[in-house]
Design a protein around this motif. Structure first.
Motif, PDB file in Angstrom:
ATOM      1  N   ARG A  12       0.801  -1.190  -0.052  1.00  0.00           N
ATOM      2  CA  ARG A  12      -0.027  -0.092   0.033  1.00  0.00           C
ATOM      3  C   ARG A  12       0.914   1.374   0.217  1.00  0.00           C
ATOM      4  O   ARG A  12       0.678   2.289  -0.612  1.00  0.00           O
ATOM      5  CB  ARG A  12      -0.888   0.030   1.204  1.00  0.00           C
ATOM      6  CG  ARG A  12      -1.930   1.027   1.135  1.00  0.00           C
ATOM      7  CD  ARG A  12      -2.601   1.424   2.460  1.00  0.00           C
ATOM      8  NE  ARG A  12      -3.828   2.225   2.398  1.00  0.00           N
ATOM      9  CZ  ARG A  12      -3.315   3.710   2.627  1.00  0.00           C
ATOM     10  NH1 ARG A  12      -2.056   3.926   2.736  1.00  0.00           N
ATOM     11  NH2 ARG A  12      -4.150   4.615   2.405  1.00  0.00           N
ATOM     12  N   SER A  13       2.004   1.283   0.767  1.00  0.00           N
ATOM     13  CA  SER A  13       2.839   2.389   0.879  1.00  0.00           C
ATOM     14  C   SER A  13       3.614   2.732  -0.475  1.00  0.00           C
ATOM     15  O   SER A  13       3.798   3.966  -0.912  1.00  0.00           O
ATOM     16  CB  SER A  13       3.738   2.474   1.979  1.00  0.00           C
ATOM     17  OG  SER A  13       3.256   2.198   3.367  1.00  0.00           O
ATOM     18  N   CYS A  14       3.932   1.402  -1.204  1.00  0.00           N
ATOM     19  CA  CYS A  14       4.621   1.656  -2.259  1.00  0.00           C
ATOM     20  C   CYS A  14       3.578   2.279  -3.215  1.00  0.00           C
ATOM     21  O   CYS A  14       3.849   3.087  -3.901  1.00  0.00           O
ATOM     22  CB  CYS A  14       5.211   0.441  -2.840  1.00  0.00           C
ATOM     23  SG  CYS A  14       5.552   0.338  -4.605  1.00  0.00           S
ATOM     24  N   LEU A  15       2.428   1.764  -3.541  1.00  0.00           N
ATOM     25  CA  LEU A  15       1.426   2.270  -4.466  1.00  0.00           C
ATOM     26  C   LEU A  15       0.787   3.602  -4.320  1.00  0.00           C
ATOM     27  O   LEU A  15       0.640   4.532  -5.033  1.00  0.00           O
ATOM     28  CB  LEU A  15       0.164   1.374  -4.613  1.00  0.00           C
ATOM     29  CG  LEU A  15       0.455  -0.164  -4.937  1.00  0.00           C
ATOM     30  CD1 LEU A  15      -0.827  -0.827  -4.867  1.00  0.00           C
ATOM     31  CD2 LEU A  15       0.796   0.009  -6.401  1.00  0.00           C
ATOM     32  N   VAL A  16       0.840   3.983  -2.912  1.00  0.00           N
ATOM     33  CA  VAL A  16       0.545   5.474  -2.657  1.00  0.00           C
ATOM     34  C   VAL A  16       1.300   6.529  -2.805  1.00  0.00           C
ATOM     35  O   VAL A  16       0.949   7.654  -3.341  1.00  0.00           O
ATOM     36  CB  VAL A  16       0.115   5.456  -1.245  1.00  0.00           C
ATOM     37  CG1 VAL A  16      -0.019   7.121  -0.701  1.00  0.00           C
ATOM     38  CG2 VAL A  16      -1.269   4.667  -0.735  1.00  0.00           C
ATOM     39  N   SER A  17       2.555   6.078  -2.990  1.00  0.00           N
ATOM     40  CA  SER A  17       3.902   6.938  -3.280  1.00  0.00           C
ATOM     41  C   SER A  17       4.016   7.483  -4.618  1.00  0.00           C
ATOM     42  O   SER A  17       4.575   8.283  -5.108  1.00  0.00           O
ATOM     43  CB  SER A  17       5.349   6.235  -2.748  1.00  0.00           C
ATOM     44  OG  SER A  17       5.562   5.241  -3.415  1.00  0.00           O
ATOM     45  N   VAL A  18       3.347   6.719  -5.456  1.00  0.00           N
ATOM     46  CA  VAL A  18       3.379   6.899  -6.881  1.00  0.00           C
ATOM     47  C   VAL A  18       2.602   8.104  -7.140  1.00  0.00           C
ATOM     48  O   VAL A  18       1.383   8.170  -7.131  1.00  0.00           O
ATOM     49  CB  VAL A  18       2.856   5.609  -7.855  1.00  0.00           C
ATOM     50  CG1 VAL A  18       3.199   5.838  -9.197  1.00  0.00           C
ATOM     51  CG2 VAL A  18       3.687   4.402  -7.489  1.00  0.00           C
ATOM     52  N   PRO A  19       3.075   9.150  -7.683  1.00  0.00           N
ATOM     53  CA  PRO A  19       2.290  10.315  -8.102  1.00  0.00           C
ATOM     54  C   PRO A  19       1.149  10.018  -9.516  1.00  0.00           C
ATOM     55  O   PRO A  19       1.663   8.988 -10.176  1.00  0.00           O
ATOM     56  CB  PRO A  19       3.207  11.059  -8.740  1.00  0.00           C
ATOM     57  CG  PRO A  19       4.454  10.413  -9.013  1.00  0.00           C
ATOM     58  CD  PRO A  19       4.601   9.367  -8.217  1.00  0.00           C
ATOM     59  N   PRO A  20       0.151  10.566  -9.298  1.00  0.00           N
ATOM     60  CA  PRO A  20      -0.776  10.517 -10.385  1.00  0.00           C
ATOM     61  C   PRO A  20      -0.285  10.822 -11.634  1.00  0.00           C
ATOM     62  O   PRO A  20       0.640  11.822 -11.662  1.00  0.00           O
ATOM     63  CB  PRO A  20      -2.142  11.128  -9.904  1.00  0.00           C
ATOM     64  CG  PRO A  20      -1.727  11.884  -8.939  1.00  0.00           C
ATOM     65  CD  PRO A  20      -0.540  11.701  -8.355  1.00  0.00           C
ATOM     66  N   LEU A  21      -0.821  10.245 -12.848  1.00  0.00           N
ATOM     67  CA  LEU A  21      -0.193  10.632 -14.050  1.00  0.00           C
ATOM     68  C   LEU A  21      -1.128  11.909 -14.476  1.00  0.00           C
ATOM     69  O   LEU A  21      -2.246  11.836 -14.274  1.00  0.00           O
ATOM     70  CB  LEU A  21      -0.576   9.352 -15.060  1.00  0.00           C
ATOM     71  CG  LEU A  21       0.181   9.776 -16.560  1.00  0.00           C
ATOM     72  CD1 LEU A  21       1.684   9.987 -16.393  1.00  0.00           C
ATOM     73  CD2 LEU A  21      -0.318   8.522 -17.404  1.00  0.00           C
ATOM     74  N   LYS A  24      -3.290  15.354 -20.364  1.00  0.00           N
ATOM     75  CA  LYS A  24      -3.994  16.457 -20.559  1.00  0.00           C
ATOM     76  C   LYS A  24      -5.601  16.408 -20.809  1.00  0.00           C
ATOM     77  O   LYS A  24      -6.158  17.228 -20.430  1.00  0.00           O
ATOM     78  CB  LYS A  24      -3.543  16.838 -22.111  1.00  0.00           C
ATOM     79  CG  LYS A  24      -1.953  17.288 -22.276  1.00  0.00           C
ATOM     80  CD  LYS A  24      -1.697  17.287 -23.530  1.00  0.00           C
ATOM     81  CE  LYS A  24      -0.029  17.558 -23.383  1.00  0.00           C
ATOM     82  NZ  LYS A  24       0.591  17.581 -24.498  1.00  0.00           N
ATOM     83  N   GLY A  25      -5.923  15.253 -21.281  1.00  0.00           N
ATOM     84  CA  GLY A  25      -7.614  15.233 -21.204  1.00  0.00           C
ATOM     85  C   GLY A  25      -8.149  15.252 -20.055  1.00  0.00           C
ATOM     86  O   GLY A  25      -9.164  15.573 -19.764  1.00  0.00           O
ATOM     87  N   MET A  26      -7.542  14.580 -18.832  1.00  0.00           N
ATOM     88  CA  MET A  26      -7.987  14.574 -17.543  1.00  0.00           C
ATOM     89  C   MET A  26      -8.038  16.030 -16.944  1.00  0.00           C
ATOM     90  O   MET A  26      -8.812  16.547 -16.368  1.00  0.00           O
ATOM     91  CB  MET A  26      -7.202  13.619 -16.536  1.00  0.00           C
ATOM     92  CG  MET A  26      -7.476  12.457 -16.916  1.00  0.00           C
ATOM     93  SD  MET A  26      -9.077  11.555 -17.405  1.00  0.00           S
ATOM     94  CE  MET A  26      -9.812  11.602 -15.702  1.00  0.00           C
ATOM     95  N   ARG A  27      -6.948  16.637 -17.383  1.00  0.00           N
ATOM     96  CA  ARG A  27      -6.900  18.055 -16.869  1.00  0.00           C
ATOM     97  C   ARG A  27      -7.871  18.909 -17.545  1.00  0.00           C
ATOM     98  O   ARG A  27      -8.495  19.881 -16.671  1.00  0.00           O
ATOM     99  CB  ARG A  27      -5.678  18.605 -17.199  1.00  0.00           C
ATOM    100  CG  ARG A  27      -5.001  19.929 -16.469  1.00  0.00           C
ATOM    101  CD  ARG A  27      -3.556  20.400 -16.796  1.00  0.00           C
ATOM    102  NE  ARG A  27      -2.690  19.287 -17.059  1.00  0.00           N
ATOM    103  CZ  ARG A  27      -1.967  19.324 -18.187  1.00  0.00           C
ATOM    104  NH1 ARG A  27      -2.057  20.438 -19.195  1.00  0.00           N
ATOM    105  NH2 ARG A  27      -1.176  18.202 -18.558  1.00  0.00           N
ATOM    106  N   LEU A  28      -8.159  18.658 -18.696  1.00  0.00           N
ATOM    107  CA  LEU A  28      -9.337  19.521 -19.505  1.00  0.00           C
ATOM    108  C   LEU A  28     -10.605  19.281 -18.786  1.00  0.00           C
ATOM    109  O   LEU A  28     -11.228  20.114 -18.457  1.00  0.00           O
ATOM    110  CB  LEU A  28      -9.284  19.159 -20.875  1.00  0.00           C
ATOM    111  CG  LEU A  28      -8.576  19.830 -21.907  1.00  0.00           C
ATOM    112  CD1 LEU A  28      -8.730  19.195 -23.042  1.00  0.00           C
ATOM    113  CD2 LEU A  28      -8.874  21.272 -21.968  1.00  0.00           C
ATOM    114  N   LEU A  29     -10.863  17.898 -18.313  1.00  0.00           N
ATOM    115  CA  LEU A  29     -12.136  17.693 -17.608  1.00  0.00           C
ATOM    116  C   LEU A  29     -12.335  18.171 -16.306  1.00  0.00           C
ATOM    117  O   LEU A  29     -13.376  18.576 -16.132  1.00  0.00           O
ATOM    118  CB  LEU A  29     -12.310  16.123 -17.587  1.00  0.00           C
ATOM    119  CG  LEU A  29     -12.634  15.545 -18.989  1.00  0.00           C
ATOM    120  CD1 LEU A  29     -12.739  13.911 -18.769  1.00  0.00           C
ATOM    121  CD2 LEU A  29     -13.979  15.745 -19.273  1.00  0.00           C
TER     122      LEU A  29
END
Length: 86
Positions: A12-21, A24-29
């Motif tokens: 869980r710690s490993c997965l939580v430490s990964v920053p979200p990608l 551009k499309g998600m930013r637009l939404l």
């Protein structure tokens, strides 16, 4: 080389430490939620770039999923994971 137990908390710690990608499309939404209703005004080249990026990302995720699904399991006899004990 000694085996170190890898438990649920470490995973869980490993997965939580990964920053979200940041796609551009998600930013637009996020910036223009009305984009899905068709009322947003986004320049066509920007929309094409965002959609192309999401489609490419989806393709990479699909390829990674296929690769992971085809991996041969490796028995780890020296590691004990209590959460997955039989």
């Amino acid at each position: 080389m000694s085996a170190v137990p890898f438990g649920l908390d470490e995973l869980r710690s490993c997965l939580v430490s990964v920053p979200p990608l940041d796609l551009k499309g998600m930013r637009l939404l996020r910036e223009q939620p009305q984009l899905l209703s068709g009322t947003a005004r986004v320049p066509r080249p920007q929309l094409i770039e965002a959609v192309t990026e999401i489609v490419a990302y989806t393709g990479r995720c699909t390829a990674a999923t296929r690769s992971l699904a085809n991996l041969t399991p490796i028995p780890l006899l020296a590691i004990s994971i209590g959460e997955f004990g039989l």
